[in-house]
Write a protein that holds these residues in place. Structure first.
Motif, PDB file in Angstrom:
ATOM      1  N   ILE A 314       0.850  -1.198   0.000  1.00 16.66           N
ATOM      2  CA  ILE A 314       0.000   0.000   0.000  1.00 16.66           C
ATOM      3  C   ILE A 314       0.877   1.237   0.000  1.00 16.66           C
ATOM      4  O   ILE A 314       2.020   1.196   0.441  1.00 16.66           O
ATOM      5  N   TYR A 315       0.308   2.312  -0.517  1.00 11.55           N
ATOM      6  CA  TYR A 315       0.972   3.602  -0.352  1.00 11.55           C
ATOM      7  C   TYR A 315       0.741   4.001   1.110  1.00 11.55           C
ATOM      8  O   TYR A 315       0.462   3.155   1.942  1.00 11.55           O
ATOM      9  N   GLY A 316       0.724   5.254   1.386  1.00 15.17           N
ATOM     10  CA  GLY A 316       0.588   5.683   2.777  1.00 15.17           C
ATOM     11  C   GLY A 316      -0.841   5.645   3.291  1.00 15.17           C
ATOM     12  O   GLY A 316      -1.730   5.030   2.704  1.00 15.17           O
ATOM     13  N   VAL A 317      -1.025   6.328   4.406  1.00 15.10           N
ATOM     14  CA  VAL A 317      -2.335   6.392   5.047  1.00 15.10           C
ATOM     15  C   VAL A 317      -2.544   7.820   5.556  1.00 15.10           C
ATOM     16  O   VAL A 317      -1.570   8.522   5.853  1.00 15.10           O
ATOM     17  N   ALA A 318      -3.798   8.234   5.631  1.00 18.34           N
ATOM     18  CA  ALA A 318      -4.084   9.589   6.131  1.00 18.34           C
ATOM     19  C   ALA A 318      -5.282   9.553   7.061  1.00 18.34           C
ATOM     20  O   ALA A 318      -6.120   8.647   6.991  1.00 18.34           O
ATOM     21  N   LYS A 319      -5.336  10.535   7.935  1.00 14.48           N
ATOM     22  CA  LYS A 319      -6.466  10.681   8.854  1.00 14.48           C
ATOM     23  C   LYS A 319      -6.765  12.168   8.992  1.00 14.48           C
ATOM     24  O   LYS A 319      -5.906  13.004   8.707  1.00 14.48           O
ATOM     25  N   SER A 320      -7.970  12.476   9.441  1.00 15.92           N
ATOM     26  CA  SER A 320      -8.245  13.872   9.758  1.00 15.92           C
ATOM     27  C   SER A 320      -7.527  14.204  11.063  1.00 15.92           C
ATOM     28  O   SER A 320      -7.269  13.320  11.893  1.00 15.92           O
ATOM     29  N   ALA A 321      -7.201  15.480  11.241  1.00 16.36           N
ATOM     30  CA  ALA A 321      -6.437  15.894  12.422  1.00 16.36           C
ATOM     31  C   ALA A 321      -7.163  15.523  13.710  1.00 16.36           C
ATOM     32  O   ALA A 321      -6.539  15.176  14.716  1.00 16.36           O
ATOM     33  N   ALA A 322      -8.489  15.572  13.672  1.00 14.77           N
ATOM     34  CA  ALA A 322      -9.263  15.289  14.884  1.00 14.77           C
ATOM     35  C   ALA A 322      -9.252  13.810  15.259  1.00 14.77           C
ATOM     36  O   ALA A 322      -9.514  13.451  16.410  1.00 14.77           O
ATOM     37  N   THR A 323      -8.964  12.955  14.299  1.00 12.29           N
ATOM     38  CA  THR A 323      -8.923  11.506  14.537  1.00 12.29           C
ATOM     39  C   THR A 323      -7.720  11.168  15.434  1.00 12.29           C
ATOM     40  O   THR A 323      -6.702  11.844  15.368  1.00 12.29           O
ATOM     41  N   SER A 324      -7.826  10.120  16.228  1.00 13.16           N
ATOM     42  CA  SER A 324      -6.731   9.806  17.153  1.00 13.16           C
ATOM     43  C   SER A 324      -5.453   9.447  16.390  1.00 13.16           C
ATOM     44  O   SER A 324      -5.492   9.142  15.194  1.00 13.16           O
ATOM     45  N   THR A 325      -4.345   9.457  17.108  1.00 11.29           N
ATOM     46  CA  THR A 325      -3.050   9.237  16.455  1.00 11.29           C
ATOM     47  C   THR A 325      -2.728   7.752  16.267  1.00 11.29           C
ATOM     48  O   THR A 325      -1.618   7.409  15.849  1.00 11.29           O
ATOM     49  N   ALA A 326      -3.694   6.861  16.571  1.00 13.18           N
ATOM     50  CA  ALA A 326      -3.419   5.418  16.504  1.00 13.18           C
ATOM     51  C   ALA A 326      -2.837   4.995  15.153  1.00 13.18           C
ATOM     52  O   ALA A 326      -1.852   4.245  15.100  1.00 13.18           O
ATOM     53  N   VAL A 327      -3.419   5.478  14.071  1.00  8.82           N
ATOM     54  CA  VAL A 327      -2.952   5.023  12.756  1.00  8.82           C
ATOM     55  C   VAL A 327      -1.549   5.563  12.436  1.00  8.82           C
ATOM     56  O   VAL A 327      -0.813   4.971  11.638  1.00  8.82           O
ATOM     57  N   GLY A 328      -1.179   6.651  13.082  1.00 13.87           N
ATOM     58  CA  GLY A 328       0.171   7.192  12.891  1.00 13.87           C
ATOM     59  C   GLY A 328       1.229   6.210  13.370  1.00 13.87           C
ATOM     60  O   GLY A 328       2.289   6.067  12.748  1.00 13.87           O
ATOM     61  N   ARG A 329       0.943   5.522  14.469  1.00 11.14           N
ATOM     62  CA  ARG A 329       1.906   4.540  14.984  1.00 11.14           C
ATOM     63  C   ARG A 329       2.038   3.359  14.024  1.00 11.14           C
ATOM     64  O   ARG A 329       3.120   2.802  13.841  1.00 11.14           O
ATOM     65  N   VAL A 330       0.923   2.989  13.394  1.00 11.44           N
ATOM     66  CA  VAL A 330       0.972   1.896  12.420  1.00 11.44           C
ATOM     67  C   VAL A 330       1.790   2.322  11.197  1.00 11.44           C
ATOM     68  O   VAL A 330       2.647   1.579  10.714  1.00 11.44           O
ATOM     69  N   ALA A 331       1.537   3.536  10.732  1.00  4.60           N
ATOM     70  CA  ALA A 331       2.269   4.032   9.555  1.00  4.60           C
ATOM     71  C   ALA A 331       3.767   4.034   9.830  1.00  4.60           C
ATOM     72  O   ALA A 331       4.567   3.629   8.980  1.00  4.60           O
TER      73      ALA A 331
END
Ligand code: VG1
Ligand code: CO
Length: 539
Positions: A314-331
Motif C-alpha cells: 500500500i501507499y501511505g495512510v491519512a487521517k483527519s487531524a481530529a482523529t486519534s493518532t493510533a494510525v500514525g503509529r501503524v504508519a
C-alpha cells in the motif's frame, strides 16, 4: 421544451464539510434546488455534452429533487445522466459508478447521517470527475454563483419514471437508469477474498448488519446474505424509508442503540455493524465489544496484507487531524507515508490521486481506500470479515492484539450542540488568540506542550486550509476543538479528546478521559460561554 425561469438568489447556499446541508423546509422553498444546481453548472463552465451520475439516499424530498435536477440537466445540454433505480444510490456507489463510467460529475442527494423527513435535513454532495467531492476552491465559486443567480434553465416536461432499468430520453439528454448495486458488488468482489468470507459464514459465523432503514439495505442484502451466505435476516432495517423509520441514521453507540444492545446481550452474534444514511460511515462491533473509528482505520491499515487487492503493498495512510493518532503509529511501524488533513473526505482525494495514500479514515465512523474517492461503509465491514476469515480471530482479539503491539489511544468526542453561531465563533476566536500562552501551563495532571491551530498545506495543489485548534500535552494527550460544518441548527462545537496508554488497555473510557474532559471545558471556557455543563452528545 426549454424554459428559462427568472429567480432570486438565496444567500445561504454555501457548502460545508460535505456539500450543502439544510433543514428540509429550507430546501423546499421555491427555486432553492434549481438555483443551487444551476449555480453548480454555471460555476464549472456548463455541462453541455457531459455525463453525470445522480441518486440519493432515499430520504424525504429525494424524489422531488431528482426530477428537478434531471430537468435542469437536460435544459443545460447534458448528454447523459446515469441515475440509480428509483433515484437511490449510496455515496460510495455513486463514486464507483462515476469512476467506472468516466463521468464528469456526480450529485448525491443526502444529508448523510442527519435525520430525514419534512422536519429533518436534506442535502446535496457534488463530486467532480475525480470521483470525490469538489475542492473548496470550486465550492467557493459555486457559492459566488448562488449569490448572483438571476435565472435557471429547465426542461418543461412530465416527471421521468425511474422505476425501470434502461435508457430513455428527456429532451436531448439520455437517462440511463441503472441498478447501482451491480457495479458496487463487482468492485467489492475484486478487492476482497469472497471465497474465504463465504467459508466463514458457511462454518457458522454469525453476523448482523443494521442498514438503519437507509440506502445500504439493498447492497447489504445482496452482498452479505445472497452472495456471502450470511443467514437470511442478518441484514436488519434493510428497506430504505423516507424518514428512516424515525431512526437517526448515524451508526454510533447512541443512535444505533438497538444494535448495540443486541451486541452486548447474551444472544450477540460474532459480529455487528451499521452504516449511515448514505452508506459511507460504518460502525464495527464484536461480542460486547466496540471498535472506535480511530482504532478501526489503524487496525485495517495494519492488516492490509490479508486483503487480495492490497497484499502486494500500500501507499501511505491519512487521517483527519481530529482523529486519534493510533494510525500514525501503524504508519511509522510499516514505514509508509502518513498525512493529517482537515475534517472532510475531500481533503484525502489529492493524496489518493497522487498515490501518496491508499487508506484514510476519520473519527466520525468513516474509513475507505483509493478504490473510490468517498468513505465506504460496506467496504469497511468486508475488510473486517476478510481479516476474521483469514486469521480466525474475533473482533475483540484483533483489537486487543493491536493495543498490545501499539498501545491504546483512549478517545472520545464531545459535541456541544445548538450553540448560538456568534457565540461559538467568538469562543473559537478567543481560544485561538490565547493558544500561544498555553504552552507550559498545567491543568490538573496535564501540562500543555504546544497549542496551535491546525493548518493543512496540500502537497498536491498547494492550497492551505485552517481547520480546528489543537492543544498537545506532555503525556501525548491531545484536545482538538472545531466547529461542525454539517449541522443545520445553530453551531455545534466538537471537542475531541485523546489520551495514550501503552500498558493498561482496560480502563473505562469515560473515566479515563474525565479529567481531560474537564480540562477541555476549562481551557475553552465552554460552560461559562454556552451555559452547558456537559456535552449534548458523546461518541
Ligand atoms: C462531519 C464529520 C466529518 C465527515 C462529515 C461528512 O463533519 O465530523 O468527519 O467527513 O461529517 O460525513 P462536521 O464538519 O460536522 O464535523 V457524511 O457521512 O456526510 O457524509
Ligand atoms: Co454519510
Amino acid at each position: 421544451m426549454l424554459k428559462i425561469v427568472q429567480t432570486k438568489p438565496y444567500l445561504d447556499q454555501k457548502m460545508g464539510t460535505a456539500g450543502i446541508r439544510k433543514k428540509s423546509r429550507i430546501v423546499m422553498q421555491e427555486n432553492y434546488i434549481e438555483n443551487f444546481v444551476q449555480s453548480i453548472f454555471n460555476a464549472i463552465g456548463g455541462v453541455a455534452g457531459q455525463t453525470f451520475v445522480l441518486g440519493g439516499d432515499g430520504r424525504f424530498y429525494n424524489k422531488i429533487a431528482i426530477q428537478k435536477i434531471l430537468k435542469i440537466a437536460a435544459a443545460n445540454g447534458m448528454a447523459k445522466m446515469i441515475v440509480g433505480q428509483n433515484g437511490y444510490i449510496s455515496t460510495p456507489a455513486s463514486s464507483c459508478v462515476l469512476l467506472k463510467n468516466k463521468a464528469q460529475g456526480g450529485l448525491v442527494l443526502s444529508a448523510s447521517h442527519n435525520p430525514g423527513g419534512i422536519d429533518g435535513d436534506f442535502g446535496i454532495k457534488y463530486a467532480t470527475a475525480s470521483g470525490g467531492q469538489c475542492s473548496t476552491a470550486i465550492s467557493d465559486k459555486i457559492y459566488e454563483n448562488t449569490k448572483n443567480i438571476t435565472s435557471y434553465k429547465i426542461w418543461d416536461a412530465p416527471d421521468v419514471d425511474l422505476s425501470q432499468i434502461g435508457v430513455q430520453k428527456l429532451g436531448n439528454m439520455e437517462i440511463e437508469v441503472i441498478d447501482p448495486v451491480v457495479d458496487y458488488v463487482q468492485m467489492m468482489e475484486k478487492i476482497f477474498d469472497f471465497a474465504a468470507i463465504k467459508k466463514l459464514f458457511a462454518d457458522g459465523f454469525t453476523f448482523v448488519f443494521d442498514a438503519m432503514n437507509a440506502v445500504t439495505g439493498p447492497y447489504a442484502k445482496k452482498i452479505f446474505e445472497e452472495i456471502l451466505g450470511a443467514d437470511e435476516g442478518s441484514v436488519i432495517n434493510a428497506v430504505p424509508l423516507e424518514d428512516f423509520g424515525g431512526l437517526h441514521p448515524d451508526p454510533n453507540l447512541i443512535y444505533a442503540s438497538s444494535l448495540v444492545r443486541l451486541m452486548y446481550s447474551p444472544s450477540a452474534p460474532d459480529f455487528g455493524a451499521a452504516n449511515d444514511g448514505d452508506g459511507d460511515r460504518n460502525m464495527i462491533l464484536g461480542r460486547s465489544f466496540f471498535v472506535t473509528p480511530s482504532d478501526n482505520i489503524a487496525i485495517l491499515t495494519d492488516n492490509y496484507r490479508y486483503i487480495p487487492a492490497y497484499k502486494s503493498g500500500i501507499y501511505g495512510v491519512a487521517k483527519s487531524a481530529a482523529t486519534s493518532t493510533a494510525v500514525g503509529r501503524v504508519a511509522a511501524a510499516l514505514g509508509i507515508g502518513y498525512y493529517e488533513v482537515p475534517t472532510g473526505w475531500k481533503y484525502f482525494c489529492n493524496l489518493m490521486d497522487s498515490h501518496r495514500i491508499t487508506f484514510c479514515g476519520e473519527e466520525s465512523f468513516g474509513a475507505g481506500s483509493s478504490h473510490i474517492r468517498e468513505k465506504d461503509g460496506i467496504w469497511a465491514v468486508l475488510f473486517w470479515l476478510n481479516i476474521i476469515a483469514a486469521t480466525g480471530k474475533s473482533v475483540e482479539q484483533i483489537t486487543r492484539e493491536h493495543w498490545l503491539k501499539y498501545g491504546r489511544s483512549y478517545y472520545v468526542r464531545h459535541d456541544y450542540e445548538g450553540i448560538d453561531i456568534e457565540k461559538a465563533n467568538r469562543l473559537m476566536a478567543d481560544l485561538e488568540a490565547k493558544l500561544p500562552e498555553l504552552a507550559g501551563k498545567t491543568f490538573g495532571s496535564f501540562t500543555v506542550s504546544k497549542a496551535e491551530p491546525f493548518v493543512y498545506n496540500d502537497p498536491v495543489d498547494g492550497s492551505s486550509t485552517k481547520n480546528g485548534l489543537i492543544v498537545y500535552f506532555t503525556d501525548k494527550s491531545r484536545i482538538v476543538y472545531r466547529l461542525s460544518g454539517t449541522g443545520t441548527n445553530g453551531a455545534t462545537l466538537r471537542v475531541y479528546l485523546e489520551r495514550f496508554d501503552d500498558k493498561c488497555f482496560d480502563e473505562d473510557v469515560m473515566q479515563f478521559l474525565k479529567e481531560l474532559a474537564d480540562v477541555s471545558r476549562q481551557i475553552a471556557e465552554i460552560t461559562e460561554r454556552t451555559a452547558k455543563e456537559k456535552p449534548d452528545v458523546i461518541t
